[in-house]
Design a protein around this motif. Sequence first.
Motif, PDB file in Angstrom:
ATOM      1  N   LEU A 107       0.811  -1.215   0.000  1.00  0.00           N
ATOM      2  CA  LEU A 107       0.000   0.000   0.000  1.00  0.00           C
ATOM      3  C   LEU A 107       0.846   1.268   0.000  1.00  0.00           C
ATOM      4  N   PHE A 108       2.025   1.220   0.576  1.00  0.00           N
ATOM      5  CA  PHE A 108       2.891   2.399   0.665  1.00  0.00           C
ATOM      6  C   PHE A 108       3.987   2.396  -0.404  1.00  0.00           C
ATOM      7  N   GLN A 109       3.784   1.625  -1.467  1.00  0.00           N
ATOM      8  CA  GLN A 109       4.778   1.522  -2.524  1.00  0.00           C
ATOM      9  C   GLN A 109       5.141   2.894  -3.085  1.00  0.00           C
ATOM     10  N   GLU A 110       6.433   3.083  -3.372  1.00  0.00           N
ATOM     11  CA  GLU A 110       7.016   4.327  -3.886  1.00  0.00           C
ATOM     12  C   GLU A 110       7.125   5.409  -2.816  1.00  0.00           C
ATOM     13  N   PRO A 135       8.460  14.551   7.477  1.00  0.00           N
ATOM     14  CA  PRO A 135       7.200  14.922   8.115  1.00  0.00           C
ATOM     15  C   PRO A 135       6.406  13.693   8.584  1.00  0.00           C
ATOM     16  N   PRO A 136       5.408  13.912   9.466  1.00  0.00           N
ATOM     17  CA  PRO A 136       4.571  12.793   9.934  1.00  0.00           C
ATOM     18  C   PRO A 136       3.859  12.116   8.766  1.00  0.00           C
ATOM     19  N   ILE A 137       3.613  10.819   8.905  1.00  0.00           N
ATOM     20  CA  ILE A 137       2.950  10.056   7.848  1.00  0.00           C
ATOM     21  C   ILE A 137       1.630   9.503   8.361  1.00  0.00           C
ATOM     22  N   PHE A 138       0.743   9.192   7.428  1.00  0.00           N
ATOM     23  CA  PHE A 138      -0.573   8.657   7.761  1.00  0.00           C
ATOM     24  C   PHE A 138      -0.460   7.146   7.902  1.00  0.00           C
ATOM     25  N   HIS A 139      -0.453   6.698   9.151  1.00  0.00           N
ATOM     26  CA  HIS A 139      -0.279   5.274   9.445  1.00  0.00           C
ATOM     27  C   HIS A 139      -0.873   4.992  10.823  1.00  0.00           C
ATOM     28  N   LYS A 178       3.205  -4.985   6.970  1.00  0.00           N
ATOM     29  CA  LYS A 178       2.272  -5.677   7.850  1.00  0.00           C
ATOM     30  C   LYS A 178       1.661  -4.634   8.782  1.00  0.00           C
ATOM     31  N   ILE A 179       0.445  -4.221   8.480  1.00  0.00           N
ATOM     32  CA  ILE A 179      -0.183  -3.103   9.187  1.00  0.00           C
ATOM     33  C   ILE A 179      -0.995  -3.611  10.365  1.00  0.00           C
ATOM     34  N   ASP A 180      -0.690  -3.089  11.540  1.00  0.00           N
ATOM     35  CA  ASP A 180      -1.357  -3.476  12.781  1.00  0.00           C
ATOM     36  C   ASP A 180      -2.269  -2.332  13.215  1.00  0.00           C
ATOM     37  N   THR A 181      -3.534  -2.634  13.496  1.00  0.00           N
ATOM     38  CA  THR A 181      -4.493  -1.590  13.871  1.00  0.00           C
ATOM     39  C   THR A 181      -4.945  -1.684  15.327  1.00  0.00           C
ATOM     40  N   LYS A 182      -4.334  -2.555  16.123  1.00  0.00           N
ATOM     41  CA  LYS A 182      -4.706  -2.661  17.530  1.00  0.00           C
ATOM     42  C   LYS A 182      -4.063  -1.531  18.330  1.00  0.00           C
ATOM     43  N   ASN A 183      -4.850  -0.894  19.187  1.00  0.00           N
ATOM     44  CA  ASN A 183      -4.369   0.209  20.026  1.00  0.00           C
ATOM     45  C   ASN A 183      -3.572   1.227  19.209  1.00  0.00           C
ATOM     46  N   PRO A 184      -4.198   1.833  18.199  1.00  0.00           N
ATOM     47  CA  PRO A 184      -3.452   2.704  17.281  1.00  0.00           C
ATOM     48  C   PRO A 184      -3.131   4.070  17.881  1.00  0.00           C
ATOM     49  N   LEU A 185      -2.070   4.666  17.371  1.00  0.00           N
ATOM     50  CA  LEU A 185      -1.784   6.066  17.690  1.00  0.00           C
ATOM     51  C   LEU A 185      -2.588   6.997  16.786  1.00  0.00           C
ATOM     52  N   PHE A 200      -8.567   4.666   2.773  1.00  0.00           N
ATOM     53  CA  PHE A 200      -7.241   4.544   3.358  1.00  0.00           C
ATOM     54  C   PHE A 200      -6.163   4.644   2.274  1.00  0.00           C
ATOM     55  N   ARG A 201      -6.407   4.002   1.130  1.00  0.00           N
ATOM     56  CA  ARG A 201      -5.456   4.072   0.021  1.00  0.00           C
ATOM     57  C   ARG A 201      -5.256   5.512  -0.437  1.00  0.00           C
ATOM     58  N   ARG A 202      -6.357   6.261  -0.522  1.00  0.00           N
ATOM     59  CA  ARG A 202      -6.252   7.655  -0.968  1.00  0.00           C
ATOM     60  C   ARG A 202      -5.447   8.489   0.027  1.00  0.00           C
ATOM     61  N   LYS A 203      -5.670   8.228   1.321  1.00  0.00           N
ATOM     62  CA  LYS A 203      -4.921   8.949   2.350  1.00  0.00           C
ATOM     63  C   LYS A 203      -3.422   8.617   2.259  1.00  0.00           C
ATOM     64  N   VAL A 204      -3.130   7.354   2.019  1.00  0.00           N
ATOM     65  CA  VAL A 204      -1.732   6.926   1.905  1.00  0.00           C
ATOM     66  C   VAL A 204      -1.087   7.569   0.677  1.00  0.00           C
ATOM     67  N   THR A 205      -1.816   7.582  -0.436  1.00  0.00           N
ATOM     68  CA  THR A 205      -1.304   8.220  -1.650  1.00  0.00           C
ATOM     69  C   THR A 205      -0.987   9.686  -1.404  1.00  0.00           C
ATOM     70  N   GLU A 206      -1.840  10.340  -0.617  1.00  0.00           N
ATOM     71  CA  GLU A 206      -1.625  11.751  -0.296  1.00  0.00           C
ATOM     72  C   GLU A 206      -0.374  11.936   0.569  1.00  0.00           C
ATOM     73  N   THR A 207      -0.187  11.063   1.542  1.00  0.00           N
ATOM     74  CA  THR A 207       0.994  11.206   2.407  1.00  0.00           C
ATOM     75  C   THR A 207       2.278  10.911   1.631  1.00  0.00           C
ATOM     76  N   ILE A 208       2.218   9.980   0.666  1.00  0.00           N
ATOM     77  CA  ILE A 208       3.382   9.710  -0.181  1.00  0.00           C
ATOM     78  C   ILE A 208       3.698  10.934  -1.035  1.00  0.00           C
ATOM     79  N   ARG A 209       2.647  11.562  -1.585  1.00  0.00           N
ATOM     80  CA  ARG A 209       2.847  12.750  -2.420  1.00  0.00           C
ATOM     81  C   ARG A 209       3.449  13.902  -1.611  1.00  0.00           C
TER      82      ARG A 209
END
Length: 282
Positions: A107-110, A135-139, A178-185, A200-209
Amino acid sequence: MSSSTKPRKGSSGGGGGIRSGVGRKQLPAVPPGAGAPDTTPRATERRPAQDSPPNGIPQSYGPFFLEYSLMAEYNLLQRQRIPGVYVIPSAKSPLFWFGVVFVRQGLFQEGVFKFYVIVPDNYPDGDCPRVIFDPPIFHPVVDIETGELDVKRGFTKWRRNVNHIWQVLLYVRRIFYKIDTKNPLNPEAAVLYDKELDVFRRKVTETIRQCSEHIYDPPTTDDPHAIRFTRLDSSVHEEAKKQVLSPKKRSESETKNAQTAGLSWVKPGSAKAFSRQEASSQ
């Protein structure tokens, strides 16, 4: 570090380590503030009871052992060769490392994400190192405000001589595959990953950009080891590019040596093993 290097005569310890050779240090014979203890019964009675250091290292030696420990950690890291992760300690402090991770699939390719590693000053007896994306990333396991990664998720208790900084960097790489969603920040990222993957994919694409747009920004520090990216300049990089992409041509002597370096037990023109030309009779 090699222990065979000897200090030169007349170079006493003073307030710091003795340099002998290039890039080599030795501990002073007596650390600052330390001396031969008075072990007489009366002095022992007067001396207040003090707790010994948990690692058995005198407090005066602490900074030296910390630096050596981190040098050993970096050497160990270099042998691991973690794919897509590059780090270098700060030139100003061994407790601060610059890093960047390249994500090559998923999902975070490139994605190209810069981060910092902050090592506690009581390492390796304290808490685990911290990792901050800048900068901070969306994860799900990264604080969207501070960029700090939840490292304690992978290292609930830092264990001396068991856990190492290279394992923290391996964890940094793994969170993108390997994305873990338990007790997320980042609860929003966790919910979107579990229930609305397209969003979620769109948000990730935005953070990569966003990270890509700032990849060429100059570092916010004057540290010479800070990671810098520059745009491709043909006048500077073209020759290096050709050397990387062009296969190395072996000289005739290298090719000949490679072919005759070992013994062959196969007769020329034959596929039969252990065959060889018989010596001519005299």
